[in-house]
Design a protein around this motif. Structure first.
Motif, PDB file in Angstrom:
ATOM      1  N   TYR A   1       0.825  -1.219   0.000  1.00  0.00           N
ATOM      2  CA  TYR A   1       0.000   0.000   0.000  1.00  0.00           C
ATOM      3  C   TYR A   1       0.857   1.267   0.000  1.00  0.00           C
ATOM      4  CZ  TYR A   1      -3.356  -3.558   1.372  1.00  0.00           C
ATOM      5  OH  TYR A   1      -4.133  -4.698   1.422  1.00  0.00           O
ATOM      6  N   ALA A   2       2.023   1.185  -0.634  1.00  0.00           N
ATOM      7  CA  ALA A   2       2.929   2.347  -0.672  1.00  0.00           C
ATOM      8  C   ALA A   2       2.259   3.556  -1.301  1.00  0.00           C
ATOM      9  CB  ALA A   2       4.198   1.982  -1.441  1.00  0.00           C
ATOM     10  N   ASN A   3       1.510   3.315  -2.395  1.00  0.00           N
ATOM     11  CA  ASN A   3       0.857   4.444  -3.078  1.00  0.00           C
ATOM     12  C   ASN A   3      -0.083   5.195  -2.141  1.00  0.00           C
ATOM     13  OD1 ASN A   3       2.233   3.651  -5.313  1.00  0.00           O
ATOM     14  ND2 ASN A   3       0.441   3.281  -6.602  1.00  0.00           N
ATOM     15  N   SER A   4      -0.901   4.451  -1.396  1.00  0.00           N
ATOM     16  CA  SER A   4      -1.866   5.098  -0.495  1.00  0.00           C
ATOM     17  C   SER A   4      -1.156   5.798   0.662  1.00  0.00           C
ATOM     18  CB  SER A   4      -2.873   4.072   0.042  1.00  0.00           C
ATOM     19  OG  SER A   4      -2.236   3.090   0.817  1.00  0.00           O
ATOM     20  N   ILE A   5      -0.006   5.258   1.090  1.00  0.00           N
ATOM     21  CA  ILE A   5       0.772   5.917   2.151  1.00  0.00           C
ATOM     22  C   ILE A   5       1.259   7.278   1.665  1.00  0.00           C
ATOM     23  CG2 ILE A   5       2.901   5.824   3.515  1.00  0.00           C
ATOM     24  CD1 ILE A   5       2.609   2.761   3.540  1.00  0.00           C
TER      25      ILE A   5
ATOM     26  N   GLY B   1       0.568  13.267   1.500  1.00  0.00           N
ATOM     27  CA  GLY B   1       0.594  14.457   0.662  1.00  0.00           C
ATOM     28  C   GLY B   1       1.788  14.516  -0.263  1.00  0.00           C
ATOM     29  N   PHE B   2       2.329  13.330  -0.610  1.00  0.00           N
ATOM     30  CA  PHE B   2       3.493  13.280  -1.496  1.00  0.00           C
ATOM     31  C   PHE B   2       3.124  12.577  -2.787  1.00  0.00           C
ATOM     32  CE2 PHE B   2       7.721  12.128  -2.994  1.00  0.00           C
ATOM     33  CZ  PHE B   2       8.466  13.242  -2.622  1.00  0.00           C
ATOM     34  N   SER B   3       3.860  12.855  -3.864  1.00  0.00           N
ATOM     35  CA  SER B   3       3.589  12.239  -5.166  1.00  0.00           C
ATOM     36  C   SER B   3       3.783  10.726  -5.102  1.00  0.00           C
ATOM     37  CB  SER B   3       4.530  12.831  -6.224  1.00  0.00           C
ATOM     38  OG  SER B   3       4.506  12.046  -7.393  1.00  0.00           O
ATOM     39  N   GLU B   4       2.747   9.977  -5.440  1.00  0.00           N
ATOM     40  CA  GLU B   4       2.839   8.509  -5.370  1.00  0.00           C
ATOM     41  C   GLU B   4       3.820   7.955  -6.397  1.00  0.00           C
ATOM     42  OE1 GLU B   4      -0.666   6.374  -7.019  1.00  0.00           O
ATOM     43  OE2 GLU B   4      -1.573   8.370  -7.123  1.00  0.00           O
ATOM     44  N   SER B   5       3.877   8.548  -7.592  1.00  0.00           N
ATOM     45  CA  SER B   5       4.763   8.025  -8.632  1.00  0.00           C
ATOM     46  C   SER B   5       6.229   8.239  -8.258  1.00  0.00           C
ATOM     47  CB  SER B   5       4.466   8.701  -9.976  1.00  0.00           C
ATOM     48  OG  SER B   5       4.603  10.104  -9.863  1.00  0.00           O
ATOM     49  N   ILE B   6       6.563   9.432  -7.762  1.00  0.00           N
ATOM     50  CA  ILE B   6       7.941   9.703  -7.340  1.00  0.00           C
ATOM     51  C   ILE B   6       8.317   8.812  -6.166  1.00  0.00           C
ATOM     52  CG2 ILE B   6       9.492  11.452  -6.353  1.00  0.00           C
ATOM     53  CD1 ILE B   6       7.950  13.560  -7.922  1.00  0.00           C
ATOM     54  N   GLY B   7       7.388   8.650  -5.225  1.00  0.00           N
ATOM     55  CA  GLY B   7       7.648   7.821  -4.056  1.00  0.00           C
ATOM     56  C   GLY B   7       7.907   6.371  -4.415  1.00  0.00           C
TER      57      GLY B   7
ATOM     58  N   LEU C   1       8.332  10.540   3.198  1.00  0.00           N
ATOM     59  CA  LEU C   1       9.115   9.875   2.148  1.00  0.00           C
ATOM     60  C   LEU C   1      10.452   9.379   2.702  1.00  0.00           C
ATOM     61  CD1 LEU C   1       9.653   9.148  -0.859  1.00  0.00           C
ATOM     62  CD2 LEU C   1      10.711  11.411  -1.074  1.00  0.00           C
ATOM     63  N   VAL C   2      11.153  10.248   3.437  1.00  0.00           N
ATOM     64  CA  VAL C   2      12.440   9.852   4.018  1.00  0.00           C
ATOM     65  C   VAL C   2      12.263   8.666   4.950  1.00  0.00           C
ATOM     66  CG1 VAL C   2      14.310  10.579   5.555  1.00  0.00           C
ATOM     67  CG2 VAL C   2      13.473  12.130   3.775  1.00  0.00           C
TER      68      VAL C   2
END
Length: 472
Positions: free
Chosen positions: A289-293, A298-304, A367-368
């Motif tokens: 569930y990384a995308n939903s995290i 409030g961070f870009s899911e694709s970059i993350g 993200l970090v």
């Protein structure tokens, strides 16, 4: 069995021992490298099966008119199948051999991938996913056990850790291909590594330790010579395997219930404990569930997601390289501290959001935190519990113990992946604070209970653990 053992005890390799021949290969034999690469193709299949459901979700739901609940069943039934495969993995690997167990697993996976490829109904999707799950449940035990049993003590950690590296590669490549290929094509591509391993298995030797266990001592010595190189002197290692196996053959094969004896207490505590802590540290919730995290933070899911893949493969590779240099225990401690810190940073970012503080900084902190967690997990907690599981159990209980440990791992995996969304709905910060606390406990568990197995033969490791438990 005893008659066969006595008749095979005149193996030609042992009497011809020549102390002038070097006692171990100066470099890694090509046959050992190729044999290991064939084995870890199963790990790649494992990774591709786990990664398949993420890039294919929208295409499958659209083409087969599935709802979210139906697709959730499709995703989770893999874990159910893996639990079924885990229950029988040890018995199949003990009775038919590690190599045969890998072959059986690939038959299940091939059928499963083809069922998904040609499915017109949701029911066939479920059947295919269930069969793949059964296959990877077998693979998750058979591959690390086989690799640990064929490699010398100075290479065993790194070679066994290739299991986790190939899982990582399988997941990442499936994400990449899935971004461009139709879900049916992606499933068909999934059969390729299965077929390659199935075709290569007849050309690699079976585990020398398993061959010795079933009384095929001449074949055991021949397999060991082939794996160590034709100029290597295998006398000492072959004798050690033979003596140790014969000593344990006097004890009866233990069932899963029979494992709960004092002599296996520490091995069982370490093996099962590491698997529980590995999963309850939150890995499958974060990966699935990384995308939903990232969206919640409030961070870009694709970059993350790209950043996660960019961190995971290099750190897993670094873990493989360090495994036999720094040792399992120290690498586990560093990894557990890192996962604790990563979860704490993610929890702190969500807590700041709840209090509407540092709104510009909190997404970066999330993200970090996730990247620190993934990097730290990849360097140790991902691979080492499987390495240690393959090292600590005596030959007479390895099948039952391996089945139990693998089953526990998949059961905990299912619990975390099922509960994660509910936990995040309850409290995002609370969820990550809980994971951070479990990772902190992992540090204590490793420091107090996990032995260092670097540079020791399997027989030495298992004898020391058995003697420890018998003194309790």
């Amino acid at each position: 069995m005893d008659n066969n053992r006595s008749s095979d005890s005149s193996s030609p390799l042992l009497p011809n021992h020549d102390p002038k021949i070097h006692s171990g290969p100066c470099s890694t034999p090509t046959s050992l490298v190729l044999t290991t690469l064939v084995a870890v193709l199963g790990s790649y299949v494992f990774g591709s099966a786990i990664g398949y459901s993420s890039p294919t979700q929208s295409g499958i739901m659209r083409d087969l008119d599935l709802g979210l609940a139906q697709y959730s069943i499709f995703g989770s039934v893999l874990t159910i199948g893996a639990m079924i495969g885990a229950v029988v993995s040890g018995r199949i690997a003990d009775y038919a051999g590690r190599r045969a167990a890998m072959g059986f697993s690939q038959l299940f996976c091939i059928f499963g991938w083809l069922a998904i490829t040609f499915s017109k109904l949701a029911s066939w999707l479920y059947v295919g996913r269930l069969f793949i799950g059964c296959g990877i449940g077998l693979l998750s035990y058979a591959v690390p056990i086989y690799v640990a049993e064929i490699t010398p003590k100075n290479l065993r950690g790194a070679f066994t850790a290739l299991h986790q590296l190939m899982i990582c590669c399988g997941m990442s490549l499936t994400y990449l291909i899935g971004a461009y290929a139709n879900w049916r094509i992606l499933a068909l591509v999934g059969t390729v590594p299965c077929l390659v391993q199935l075709l290569c298995l007849p050309f690699i030797p079976d585990s020398p330790r398993w061959l010795a266990k079933v009384g095929r001592l001449k074949e055991s010595d021949s397999a060991l010579q082939r794996l160590r190189g034709k100029n290597a002197d295998v006398y000492q290692e072959a004798t050690e395997i033979r003596d140790y196996t014969e000593a344990f053959q006097k004890q009866t094969e233990a069932s899963i219930i029979g494992l709960f004896q004092m002599q296996y207490l520490k091995s069982l505590t370490v093996g099962v404990g590491l698997m529980i802590l590995q999963q309850f540290g939150g890995i499958n919730g974060i990966v699935f569930y990384a995308n939903s995290i990232f969206i919640s933070a409030g961070f870009s899911e694709s970059i993350g997601t790209v950043a996660m893949v960019a961190v995971k493969i290099p750190m897993t590779t670094l873990g493989v390289l360090l495994m036999d240099k720094s040792g399992r225990r120290s690498l586990l401690l560093v990894s557990a501290v890192g996962t604790c810190l990563g979860c704490f940073l993610a929890a702190l970012s969500f807590a700041l959001q709840d209090f509407h503080q540092w709104n510009k900084v909190s997404p970066i902190m999330a993200l970090v935190g996730v990247l620190v967690y993934m990097g730290s997990y990849s360097i140790g907690m991902g691979a080492i519990p499987w390495v240690i599981m393959s090292e600590i159990f005596p030959i007479n209980v390895k099948g039952s113990a391996g089945s139990l440990v693998t089953l526990v791992s998949w059961l905990c995996s299912w619990i975390v992946s099922y509960a994660f969304n509910f936990l995040m709905s309850w409290s995002s910060s609370g969820t990550f604070f809980m994971f951070s606390s479990i990772c902190a406990f992992t540090v204590l568990f490793v420091a107090k209970l996990v032995p260092e197995t670097k540079g020791r033969t399997l027989e030495e490791i298992q004898a020391s653990l058995s003697s420890y438990s018998s003194k309790r």
